[in-house]
Design a protein around this motif. Structure first.
Motif, PDB file in Angstrom:
ATOM      1  N   SER A 177       0.683  -1.120   0.192  1.00  0.00           N
ATOM      2  CA  SER A 177      -0.197   0.109  -0.130  1.00  0.00           C
ATOM      3  C   SER A 177       1.016   1.339   0.008  1.00  0.00           C
ATOM      4  N   GLN A 178       0.334   2.338  -0.605  1.00  0.00           N
ATOM      5  CA  GLN A 178       1.069   3.667  -0.718  1.00  0.00           C
ATOM      6  C   GLN A 178       1.384   4.040   0.813  1.00  0.00           C
ATOM      7  N   GLU A 179       0.533   3.812   1.722  1.00  0.00           N
ATOM      8  CA  GLU A 179       0.261   4.240   2.895  1.00  0.00           C
ATOM      9  C   GLU A 179       1.851   3.896   3.909  1.00  0.00           C
ATOM     10  N   GLU A 180       2.029   2.321   3.656  1.00  0.00           N
ATOM     11  CA  GLU A 180       3.140   1.568   4.066  1.00  0.00           C
ATOM     12  C   GLU A 180       4.425   2.236   3.525  1.00  0.00           C
ATOM     13  N   ILE A 181       4.567   2.274   2.258  1.00  0.00           N
ATOM     14  CA  ILE A 181       5.540   2.749   1.432  1.00  0.00           C
ATOM     15  C   ILE A 181       5.930   4.100   1.915  1.00  0.00           C
ATOM     16  N   GLY A 182       4.901   4.937   2.257  1.00  0.00           N
ATOM     17  CA  GLY A 182       5.429   6.376   2.628  1.00  0.00           C
ATOM     18  C   GLY A 182       5.852   6.325   3.979  1.00  0.00           C
ATOM     19  N   LYS A 183       5.282   5.403   4.969  1.00  0.00           N
ATOM     20  CA  LYS A 183       5.932   5.276   6.209  1.00  0.00           C
ATOM     21  C   LYS A 183       7.248   4.869   6.070  1.00  0.00           C
ATOM     22  N   ARG A 184       7.531   3.961   5.314  1.00  0.00           N
ATOM     23  CA  ARG A 184       8.847   3.340   5.380  1.00  0.00           C
ATOM     24  C   ARG A 184       9.853   4.326   4.920  1.00  0.00           C
ATOM     25  N   ILE A 185       9.666   5.280   3.887  1.00  0.00           N
ATOM     26  CA  ILE A 185      10.526   6.175   3.334  1.00  0.00           C
ATOM     27  C   ILE A 185      10.723   7.304   4.167  1.00  0.00           C
ATOM     28  N   LYS A 186       9.507   7.626   5.060  1.00  0.00           N
ATOM     29  CA  LYS A 186       9.868   8.729   6.050  1.00  0.00           C
ATOM     30  C   LYS A 186      10.453   8.481   7.219  1.00  0.00           C
ATOM     31  N   GLU A 187      10.604   7.022   7.590  1.00  0.00           N
ATOM     32  CA  GLU A 187      11.308   6.417   8.666  1.00  0.00           C
ATOM     33  C   GLU A 187      12.892   6.426   8.151  1.00  0.00           C
ATOM     34  N   LEU A 188      13.094   6.051   7.088  1.00  0.00           N
ATOM     35  CA  LEU A 188      14.433   5.935   6.374  1.00  0.00           C
ATOM     36  C   LEU A 188      14.924   7.495   6.411  1.00  0.00           C
ATOM     37  N   ARG A 189      14.082   8.600   5.998  1.00  0.00           N
ATOM     38  CA  ARG A 189      14.700   9.887   5.918  1.00  0.00           C
ATOM     39  C   ARG A 189      15.064  10.349   7.254  1.00  0.00           C
ATOM     40  N   ARG A 190      14.081  10.256   8.278  1.00  0.00           N
ATOM     41  CA  ARG A 190      14.441  10.522   9.615  1.00  0.00           C
ATOM     42  C   ARG A 190      15.632   9.960  10.117  1.00  0.00           C
ATOM     43  N   LYS A 191      15.808   8.743   9.975  1.00  0.00           N
ATOM     44  CA  LYS A 191      17.203   8.051  10.418  1.00  0.00           C
ATOM     45  C   LYS A 191      18.503   8.485  10.007  1.00  0.00           C
ATOM     46  N   LYS A 192      18.288   9.135   8.620  1.00  0.00           N
ATOM     47  CA  LYS A 192      19.328   9.923   8.076  1.00  0.00           C
ATOM     48  C   LYS A 192      19.625  11.234   8.226  1.00  0.00           C
ATOM     49  N   ASN A 193      18.156  11.715   9.124  1.00  0.00           N
ATOM     50  CA  ASN A 193      18.304  13.223   9.574  1.00  0.00           C
ATOM     51  C   ASN A 193      18.277  14.075   8.413  1.00  0.00           C
ATOM     52  N   LEU A 194      17.601  13.725   7.282  1.00  0.00           N
ATOM     53  CA  LEU A 194      17.697  14.406   6.172  1.00  0.00           C
ATOM     54  C   LEU A 194      16.188  15.116   5.941  1.00  0.00           C
ATOM     55  N   SER A 195      16.363  16.255   5.501  1.00  0.00           N
ATOM     56  CA  SER A 195      14.950  16.917   5.126  1.00  0.00           C
ATOM     57  C   SER A 195      14.150  16.304   3.932  1.00  0.00           C
ATOM     58  N   GLN A 196      12.984  16.847   3.888  1.00  0.00           N
ATOM     59  CA  GLN A 196      12.128  16.509   2.715  1.00  0.00           C
ATOM     60  C   GLN A 196      12.707  17.283   1.407  1.00  0.00           C
ATOM     61  N   SER A 197      12.998  18.484   1.614  1.00  0.00           N
ATOM     62  CA  SER A 197      13.713  19.169   0.606  1.00  0.00           C
ATOM     63  C   SER A 197      14.811  18.586   0.024  1.00  0.00           C
TER      64      SER A 197
END
Length: 258
Positions: free
Chosen positions: A6-26
């Motif tokens: 699901s798009q929701e689960e994919i969104g959660k995973r890439i958000k979690e990966l981004r936060r672990k790397k301490n990267l911004s959405q930009s």
């Protein structure tokens, strides 16, 4: 195990990966060549994600595309950190010479684990093209090589892979009396290009020391035997020269006493 597409689960995973790397959405949006607003919609499951973006994110976070899509963690990513060494096969030689960089290896599909070798960022595998180093190295052998960063410290007689004048060469290296040069030799005396090459150190792009090889062929026994006979004859001839020299010295001494 439940598989999540699901798009929701994919969104959660890439958000979690981004936060672990301490990267911004930009920052992620710039990598994907989209706006920050468009990327935010992907993380919040309001927009789908393209295959191209999944691949870029898997490379950025060093996870598999399968993890981003389904959450599977039991797959191995083939990279140096996981013990794999990239292979530059014969067909990839030209592309490798033109694009010598760490980024080049991200496009190589062939990665291998070699028992007994500890991989590092400076190790690579090269497939041999030609028989200039036979019988030491045979055509189609896979050479396990370590990048050598200082030509001044290279060991005389080392077997190497060198980039010279835009070509990948497998040669034996010899030091020259003129410190600006090195000599590249072939082990195969019958090869058309067996004559030693005098090369300026400045003309050598990069050089790798051959640490081992994987071979699909064996040197024929008769070739090994004949090589051994030649070596034995050379040794006997050298001993004979020394004996003749000693005899001449004795004869000269006897003649001088008369």
């Amino acid at each position: 195990m439940k598989i999540m597409y699901s798009q929701e689960e994919i969104g959660k995973r890439i958000k979690e990966l981004r936060r672990k790397k301490n990267l911004s959405q930009s920052r992620i949006a710039e990598t994907l060549f989209i706006s920050q607003a468009a990327y935010s919609l992907i993380e919040n499951a309001q927009n789908g994600i393209s295959v191209e973006h999944i691949i870029k994110l898997s490379n950025l976070y060093q996870v598999t595309t399968d993890y981003i899509l389904k959450g599977h963690k039991n797959l191995i990513t083939m990279n140096r950190k996981n013990g794999f060494i990239p292979l530059v096969n014969v067909h990839a030689h030209a592309g490798f010479v033109k694009n010598i960089s760490d980024e080049y290896f991200s496009n190589i599909e062939d990665w291998y684990r070699i028992p007994g070798f500890d991989p590092s960022k400076d190790q690579s595998l090269f497939e041999v093209d030609g028989d200039s180093m036979a019988p030491t190295v045979l055509e189609k052998d896979i050479l396990i090589c370590q990048l050598h960063k200082n030509l001044e410290n290279i060991l005389d007689g080392s077997a190497v892979v060198a980039i010279v004048e835009g070509k990948i060469m497998v040669k034996r290296i010899r030091k020259h009396s003129d410190g600006q040069y090195l000599v590249l030799e072939s082990d195969n005396d019958n090869h058309e290009h067996h004559k030693p090459m005098l090369v300026k150190k400045a003309a050598i792009g990069k050089i790798w020391i051959i640490r081992g090889k994987l071979s699909s062929g064996l040197v024929p026994f008769h070739e090994m035997a004949s090589k051994g006979k030649i070596t034995s004859l050379e040794e006997n001839l050298e001993m004979l020269k020394k004996e003749v020299y000693q005899m001449n010295k004795k004869l000269t001494a006897l003649t001088s006493k008369r």
